[in-house]
Design a protein around this motif. Structure first.
Motif, PDB file in Angstrom:
ATOM      1  N   LEU A  11       3.945  64.693  16.513  1.00  0.00           N
ATOM      2  CA  LEU A  11       4.281  64.790  17.936  1.00  0.00           C
ATOM      3  C   LEU A  11       4.087  63.455  18.647  1.00  0.00           C
ATOM      4  CD1 LEU A  11       2.850  68.302  18.884  1.00  0.00           C
ATOM      5  CD2 LEU A  11       5.238  67.579  18.998  1.00  0.00           C
ATOM      6  N   ILE A  12       3.024  62.751  18.311  1.00  0.00           N
ATOM      7  CA  ILE A  12       2.790  61.434  18.919  1.00  0.00           C
ATOM      8  C   ILE A  12       3.917  60.476  18.562  1.00  0.00           C
ATOM      9  CG2 ILE A  12       1.307  59.392  18.859  1.00  0.00           C
ATOM     10  CD1 ILE A  12      -1.089  61.247  18.623  1.00  0.00           C
ATOM     11  N   GLU A  13       4.329  60.497  17.303  1.00  0.00           N
ATOM     12  CA  GLU A  13       5.414  59.614  16.875  1.00  0.00           C
ATOM     13  C   GLU A  13       6.708  59.934  17.617  1.00  0.00           C
ATOM     14  OE1 GLU A  13       5.646  60.099  12.683  1.00  0.00           O
ATOM     15  OE2 GLU A  13       3.839  58.916  12.256  1.00  0.00           O
ATOM     16  N   VAL A  14       6.991  61.230  17.756  1.00  0.00           N
ATOM     17  CA  VAL A  14       8.203  61.645  18.474  1.00  0.00           C
ATOM     18  C   VAL A  14       8.136  61.207  19.931  1.00  0.00           C
ATOM     19  CG1 VAL A  14       9.484  63.647  19.329  1.00  0.00           C
ATOM     20  CG2 VAL A  14       8.724  63.583  16.950  1.00  0.00           C
ATOM     21  N   LEU A  15       6.975  61.409  20.555  1.00  0.00           N
ATOM     22  CA  LEU A  15       6.816  61.031  21.958  1.00  0.00           C
ATOM     23  C   LEU A  15       6.982  59.529  22.156  1.00  0.00           C
ATOM     24  CD1 LEU A  15       3.833  63.319  23.046  1.00  0.00           C
ATOM     25  CD2 LEU A  15       6.145  63.359  23.973  1.00  0.00           C
ATOM     26  N   LYS A  16       6.390  58.760  21.264  1.00  0.00           N
ATOM     27  CA  LYS A  16       6.469  57.306  21.407  1.00  0.00           C
ATOM     28  C   LYS A  16       7.889  56.795  21.185  1.00  0.00           C
ATOM     29  CE  LYS A  16       1.656  56.210  20.355  1.00  0.00           C
ATOM     30  NZ  LYS A  16       0.710  55.549  19.416  1.00  0.00           N
ATOM     31  N   LEU A  17       8.602  57.433  20.243  1.00  0.00           N
ATOM     32  CA  LEU A  17       9.963  57.000  19.953  1.00  0.00           C
ATOM     33  C   LEU A  17      10.944  57.423  21.046  1.00  0.00           C
ATOM     34  CD1 LEU A  17      10.203  57.692  16.103  1.00  0.00           C
ATOM     35  CD2 LEU A  17      10.244  55.459  17.230  1.00  0.00           C
ATOM     36  N   GLN A  18      10.684  58.583  21.658  1.00  0.00           N
ATOM     37  CA  GLN A  18      11.643  59.133  22.618  1.00  0.00           C
ATOM     38  C   GLN A  18      11.041  59.293  24.011  1.00  0.00           C
ATOM     39  OE1 GLN A  18      14.228  62.321  21.151  1.00  0.00           O
ATOM     40  NE2 GLN A  18      13.015  62.320  19.278  1.00  0.00           N
ATOM     41  N   ILE A  19      10.019  58.526  24.312  1.00  0.00           N
ATOM     42  CA  ILE A  19       9.331  58.683  25.594  1.00  0.00           C
ATOM     43  C   ILE A  19      10.281  58.524  26.776  1.00  0.00           C
ATOM     44  CG2 ILE A  19       8.662  56.248  25.714  1.00  0.00           C
ATOM     45  CD1 ILE A  19       6.483  59.223  26.818  1.00  0.00           C
ATOM     46  N   GLY A  20      11.246  57.618  26.624  1.00  0.00           N
ATOM     47  CA  GLY A  20      12.190  57.377  27.718  1.00  0.00           C
ATOM     48  C   GLY A  20      13.069  58.572  28.003  1.00  0.00           C
ATOM     49  N   SER A  21      13.703  59.112  26.955  1.00  0.00           N
ATOM     50  CA  SER A  21      14.620  60.244  27.142  1.00  0.00           C
ATOM     51  C   SER A  21      13.873  61.517  27.528  1.00  0.00           C
ATOM     52  CB  SER A  21      15.428  60.479  25.861  1.00  0.00           C
ATOM     53  OG  SER A  21      14.559  60.771  24.770  1.00  0.00           O
ATOM     54  N   ILE A  22      12.676  61.716  26.941  1.00  0.00           N
ATOM     55  CA  ILE A  22      11.880  62.900  27.283  1.00  0.00           C
ATOM     56  C   ILE A  22      11.449  62.843  28.743  1.00  0.00           C
ATOM     57  CG2 ILE A  22       9.695  64.099  26.865  1.00  0.00           C
ATOM     58  CD1 ILE A  22       9.941  63.275  23.924  1.00  0.00           C
TER      59      ILE A  22
END
Length: 286
Positions: A11-22
Motif C-alpha cells: 500500500l505504501i508503494e502504491v501510495l508513493k507511486l500514485q500519490i498525485g492521481s489519488i
C-alpha cells in the motif's frame, strides 16, 4: 501484536507511486460532495486530502498498522472525528461524509490495479485491511455525530427546563415561581439553583410558588417541593405555596406530607396579596 506486513508495504508503494492521481481524485470528489454545499472551502478540502494521505502513510509505515491502539491509528481516528464535528457544526449531513470516506476506500482499491506482482492472497489481505480500517473511520464519524447530537439535545433540554419555569420579580423583594408539569430530580436541581441565585441577587423576602400547572403529585414530587420550600427558608425568605387543587391536596394528605409550617393560598393572586401584606404594601385599583 502483529509485525508490519507486506500488505502495508504494498500500500505504501502504491501510495508513493500514485500519490498525485489519488490525491487529485479524492480532492475532486471532496469538492463535489463538500465544496458545492459550501461546507468546506477549496483550500480546506485540499489540506484535508493531504493530511489524510499523510496520516494514512504514517499508519502503514508504523510498527504494526493493524494495531488499533497505536498512536498512528488514533491520530487518523481523531482526524475523521474532528472533521465530522466541523461539518456537523456547519450544517453538513453525516451520510455525505460517510459516502466520501467510502469513495476514498474505493479510490485506494482502484489504485491497486497498477501494482505489479501481487498475488491473489495479497490482494485479499489488502482488501480486508482497507475494509477494516475504513469501517473504523466511519465508526469514528458516527461517534462524533452522536456526541454532537447529545450535546445539542442536552442544551435544548436545559433551555426548555429554564424557559418552562420562569422566575419573575413581581415587586421589589417578591419572586414568583410557577411550576408546570412534572418535577424530577434533575429539573428540581435546575430550578433550585436558579431560584436560590435569584433570591440572593434580588434580596427577595418572599417567594410565591404556584402549583396550578402541576398535574399530579407523588411521593417523589412532594419531596422535591418540600426541598425547594426548605431551601427558600434557609435563604432567609418566606415561602408561600399557591394553586393547590383539591386532588393535589388529597394526594399530599394521603402521602402524609406536612405543610403545617408553610403558608398556602388558593390562588396566585391570593399568594401575592399575602406577600404584599407581610411587606406592608397596599395595592389599590386606580
Amino acid at each position: 501484536m502483529m509485525a508490519k506486513t507486506k500488505t502495508s508495504t504494498i500500500l505504501i508503494e502504491v501510495l508513493k507511486l500514485q500519490i498525485g492521481s489519488i490525491s487529485e481524485s479524492i480532492e475532486r470528489e471532496g469538492k463535489t460532495v463538500l465544496g458545492d454545499s459550501n461546507l468546506l472551502s477549496q483550500e480546506e478540502i485540499t489540506d484535508f486530502c493531504l493530511e489524510f494521505l499523510q496520516l494514512l502513510i504514517e499508519l502503514l509505515d508504523s510498527k504494526d498498522p493493524h494495531d488499533t491502539a497505536s498512536a498512528q491509528f488514533h491520530a487518523l481516528e481523531i482526524f475523521f472525528n474532528n472533521l465530522s464535528k466541523q461539518l456537523l457544526i456547519r450544517g453538513g449531513r453525516v451520510e455525505d461524509l460517510v459516502r466520501y470516506i467510502q469513495f476514498m476506500q474505493h479510490t485506494l482499491i482502484e489504485s491497486l490495479g497498477t501494482a505489479k506482482n501481487i498475488s491473489p492472497q495479497e490482494i485479499r489481505a489488502i482488501l480486508l485491511y482497507l475494509s477494516g480500517l475504513f469501517n473504523e473511520m466511519i465508526l469514528a464519524v458516527f461517534r462524533a455525530y452522536l456526541d454532537e447530537k447529545e450535546k445539542t439535545i442536552y442544551a435544548q433540554e436545559a433551555e426548555l427546563r429554564e424557559t418552562a419555569t420562569p422566575i419573575t420579580e413581581i415587586w421589589d423583594g417578591v419572586l414568583t415561581l410557577p411550576i408546570i408539569g412534572t418535577l424530577d430530580s434533575s429539573r428540581t436541581m435546575v430550578i433550585m439553583e436558579a431560584l436560590l441565585n435569584r433570591i440572593a441577587r434580588e434580596h427577595a423576602e418572599t417567594v410565591v410558588m404556584d402549583l396550578t400547572g402541576v398535574k399530579s403529585i407523588d411521593s417523589q414530587v412532594s419531596h422535591h417541593l418540600i426541598q425547594m420550600v426548605r431551601a427558600i427558608q434557609l435563604m432567609g425568605s418566606d415561602a408561600i405555596v399557591t394553586g393547590i387543587r383539591p386532588e393535589i391536596a388529597r394526594a399530599l394528605t394521603s402521602l402524609n406530607i406536612d405543610l403545617g409550617n408553610v403558608t398556602t393560598r388558593a390562588t396566585l393572586s391570593d399568594g401575592l396579596k399575602e406577600a404584599f401584606r407581610r411587606m406592608n404594601i397596599q395595592v389599590v385599583k386606580v
